[in-house]
Design a protein around this motif. Structure first.
Motif, PDB file in Angstrom:
ATOM      1  N   ILE A 123       0.853  -1.192   0.000  1.00  0.00           N
ATOM      2  CA  ILE A 123       0.000   0.000   0.000  1.00  0.00           C
ATOM      3  C   ILE A 123       0.886   1.238   0.000  1.00  0.00           C
ATOM      4  CG2 ILE A 123      -1.728   1.294   1.306  1.00  0.00           C
ATOM      5  CD1 ILE A 123      -2.664  -1.397   2.433  1.00  0.00           C
ATOM      6  N   GLU A 124       0.662   2.101  -0.970  1.00  0.00           N
ATOM      7  CA  GLU A 124       1.424   3.343  -1.061  1.00  0.00           C
ATOM      8  C   GLU A 124       0.755   4.399  -0.177  1.00  0.00           C
ATOM      9  OE1 GLU A 124       4.244   4.124  -2.780  1.00  0.00           O
ATOM     10  OE2 GLU A 124       4.385   2.004  -3.293  1.00  0.00           O
ATOM     11  N   PRO A 125       1.519   5.065   0.682  1.00  0.00           N
ATOM     12  CA  PRO A 125       0.919   6.122   1.499  1.00  0.00           C
ATOM     13  C   PRO A 125       0.490   7.300   0.620  1.00  0.00           C
ATOM     14  CG  PRO A 125       3.292   6.073   1.789  1.00  0.00           C
ATOM     15  CD  PRO A 125       2.926   4.896   0.922  1.00  0.00           C
ATOM     16  N   GLN A 126      -0.632   7.875   0.972  1.00  0.00           N
ATOM     17  CA  GLN A 126      -1.129   9.035   0.241  1.00  0.00           C
ATOM     18  C   GLN A 126      -0.424  10.291   0.740  1.00  0.00           C
ATOM     19  OE1 GLN A 126      -3.348   8.877  -2.353  1.00  0.00           O
ATOM     20  NE2 GLN A 126      -3.015   6.685  -2.102  1.00  0.00           N
ATOM     21  N   PRO A 127      -0.090  11.205  -0.171  1.00  0.00           N
ATOM     22  CA  PRO A 127       0.554  12.451   0.274  1.00  0.00           C
ATOM     23  C   PRO A 127      -0.416  13.271   1.120  1.00  0.00           C
ATOM     24  CG  PRO A 127      -0.003  12.562  -2.060  1.00  0.00           C
ATOM     25  CD  PRO A 127      -0.307  11.172  -1.608  1.00  0.00           C
ATOM     26  N   ILE A 128       0.136  13.967   2.076  1.00  0.00           N
ATOM     27  CA  ILE A 128      -0.658  14.831   2.944  1.00  0.00           C
ATOM     28  C   ILE A 128      -0.473  16.268   2.474  1.00  0.00           C
ATOM     29  CG2 ILE A 128      -0.950  15.688   5.291  1.00  0.00           C
ATOM     30  CD1 ILE A 128       0.139  12.985   6.242  1.00  0.00           C
ATOM     31  N   THR A 129      -1.592  16.928   2.213  1.00  0.00           N
ATOM     32  CA  THR A 129      -1.548  18.322   1.809  1.00  0.00           C
ATOM     33  C   THR A 129      -1.720  19.202   3.043  1.00  0.00           C
ATOM     34  OG1 THR A 129      -2.548  17.755  -0.307  1.00  0.00           O
ATOM     35  CG2 THR A 129      -2.588  20.069   0.325  1.00  0.00           C
ATOM     36  N   VAL A 130      -0.781  20.099   3.260  1.00  0.00           N
ATOM     37  CA  VAL A 130      -0.851  21.006   4.399  1.00  0.00           C
ATOM     38  C   VAL A 130      -1.085  22.411   3.861  1.00  0.00           C
ATOM     39  CG1 VAL A 130       0.382  21.944   6.383  1.00  0.00           C
ATOM     40  CG2 VAL A 130       0.681  19.547   5.750  1.00  0.00           C
ATOM     41  N   ASP A 131      -2.171  23.004   4.299  1.00  0.00           N
ATOM     42  CA  ASP A 131      -2.523  24.362   3.870  1.00  0.00           C
ATOM     43  C   ASP A 131      -1.954  25.345   4.896  1.00  0.00           C
ATOM     44  OD1 ASP A 131      -3.713  26.391   2.448  1.00  0.00           O
ATOM     45  OD2 ASP A 131      -5.771  25.778   2.861  1.00  0.00           O
ATOM     46  N   HIS A 132      -1.222  26.332   4.446  1.00  0.00           N
ATOM     47  CA  HIS A 132      -0.669  27.338   5.358  1.00  0.00           C
ATOM     48  C   HIS A 132      -1.804  28.109   6.019  1.00  0.00           C
ATOM     49  CE1 HIS A 132       3.532  26.821   4.327  1.00  0.00           C
ATOM     50  NE2 HIS A 132       3.164  26.715   3.068  1.00  0.00           N
ATOM     51  N   HIS A 133      -1.665  28.381   7.295  1.00  0.00           N
ATOM     52  CA  HIS A 133      -2.643  29.141   8.058  1.00  0.00           C
ATOM     53  C   HIS A 133      -2.017  30.480   8.436  1.00  0.00           C
ATOM     54  CE1 HIS A 133      -4.381  25.190   8.331  1.00  0.00           C
ATOM     55  NE2 HIS A 133      -5.420  25.641   8.998  1.00  0.00           N
ATOM     56  N   PHE A 134      -2.801  31.544   8.321  1.00  0.00           N
ATOM     57  CA  PHE A 134      -2.317  32.879   8.637  1.00  0.00           C
ATOM     58  C   PHE A 134      -3.260  33.561   9.616  1.00  0.00           C
ATOM     59  CE2 PHE A 134      -0.611  31.898   4.433  1.00  0.00           C
ATOM     60  CZ  PHE A 134       0.732  32.178   4.612  1.00  0.00           C
ATOM     61  N   SER A 135      -2.760  34.583  10.281  1.00  0.00           N
ATOM     62  CA  SER A 135      -3.528  35.304  11.293  1.00  0.00           C
ATOM     63  C   SER A 135      -4.545  36.251  10.650  1.00  0.00           C
ATOM     64  CB  SER A 135      -2.590  36.128  12.178  1.00  0.00           C
ATOM     65  OG  SER A 135      -2.021  37.182  11.419  1.00  0.00           O
ATOM     66  N   THR A 136      -5.476  36.702  11.460  1.00  0.00           N
ATOM     67  CA  THR A 136      -6.459  37.680  10.978  1.00  0.00           C
ATOM     68  C   THR A 136      -5.776  38.987  10.593  1.00  0.00           C
ATOM     69  OG1 THR A 136      -6.882  38.305  13.272  1.00  0.00           O
ATOM     70  CG2 THR A 136      -8.384  36.719  12.276  1.00  0.00           C
ATOM     71  N   GLY A 137      -4.708  39.336  11.287  1.00  0.00           N
ATOM     72  CA  GLY A 137      -3.969  40.556  10.957  1.00  0.00           C
ATOM     73  C   GLY A 137      -3.352  40.498   9.569  1.00  0.00           C
ATOM     74  N   PHE A 138      -2.872  39.331   9.187  1.00  0.00           N
ATOM     75  CA  PHE A 138      -2.295  39.147   7.856  1.00  0.00           C
ATOM     76  C   PHE A 138      -3.332  39.457   6.780  1.00  0.00           C
ATOM     77  CE2 PHE A 138      -1.782  36.345   4.165  1.00  0.00           C
ATOM     78  CZ  PHE A 138      -0.514  36.704   3.724  1.00  0.00           C
ATOM     79  N   TYR A 139      -4.533  38.864   6.915  1.00  0.00           N
ATOM     80  CA  TYR A 139      -5.566  39.075   5.906  1.00  0.00           C
ATOM     81  C   TYR A 139      -6.122  40.496   5.960  1.00  0.00           C
ATOM     82  CZ  TYR A 139      -5.315  34.082   5.141  1.00  0.00           C
ATOM     83  OH  TYR A 139      -4.861  32.819   4.837  1.00  0.00           O
ATOM     84  N   ALA A 140      -6.210  41.079   7.140  1.00  0.00           N
ATOM     85  CA  ALA A 140      -6.688  42.462   7.262  1.00  0.00           C
ATOM     86  C   ALA A 140      -5.771  43.403   6.484  1.00  0.00           C
ATOM     87  CB  ALA A 140      -6.759  42.865   8.728  1.00  0.00           C
ATOM     88  N   GLU A 141      -4.480  43.217   6.651  1.00  0.00           N
ATOM     89  CA  GLU A 141      -3.519  44.065   5.933  1.00  0.00           C
ATOM     90  C   GLU A 141      -3.541  43.773   4.434  1.00  0.00           C
ATOM     91  OE1 GLU A 141       1.250  45.016   5.964  1.00  0.00           O
ATOM     92  OE2 GLU A 141       0.304  44.303   7.804  1.00  0.00           O
TER      93      GLU A 141
END
Length: 77
Positions: free
Chosen positions: A6-24
């Protein structure tokens, strides 16, 4: 012995950012970003236990893919 390992499936990791990042990034207030995302599934809520009965401060970490979906939804005419 299994001839077909059985081949392991790749894990996708989505970067998480703060509310301040998106506000700016979007030129809105941080409280606006909090209102938009506070109840959405997939948003990480990071907080410390309350001390002496004070309110718990919860910080949000928003996945980039979710933020871009919401931005697209809010910027459509």
């Amino acid at each position: 012995m299994n001839r077909f390992p059985i081949e392991p499936q790749p894990i996708t990791v989505d970067h998480h950012f703060s509310t301040g990042f998106y506000a700016e990034l979007w030129g809105v207030s941080e409280s606006t970003v909090v209102k938009w995302f506070q109840d959405m599934e997939g948003v990480l809520k990071v907080g410390e236990p309350s001390k002496n009965g004070r309110r718990t401060r919860v910080e949000l970490r928003i996945p980039y893919s979710l933020a871009m979906q919401e931005y697209k939804r809010r910027t459509q005419s």
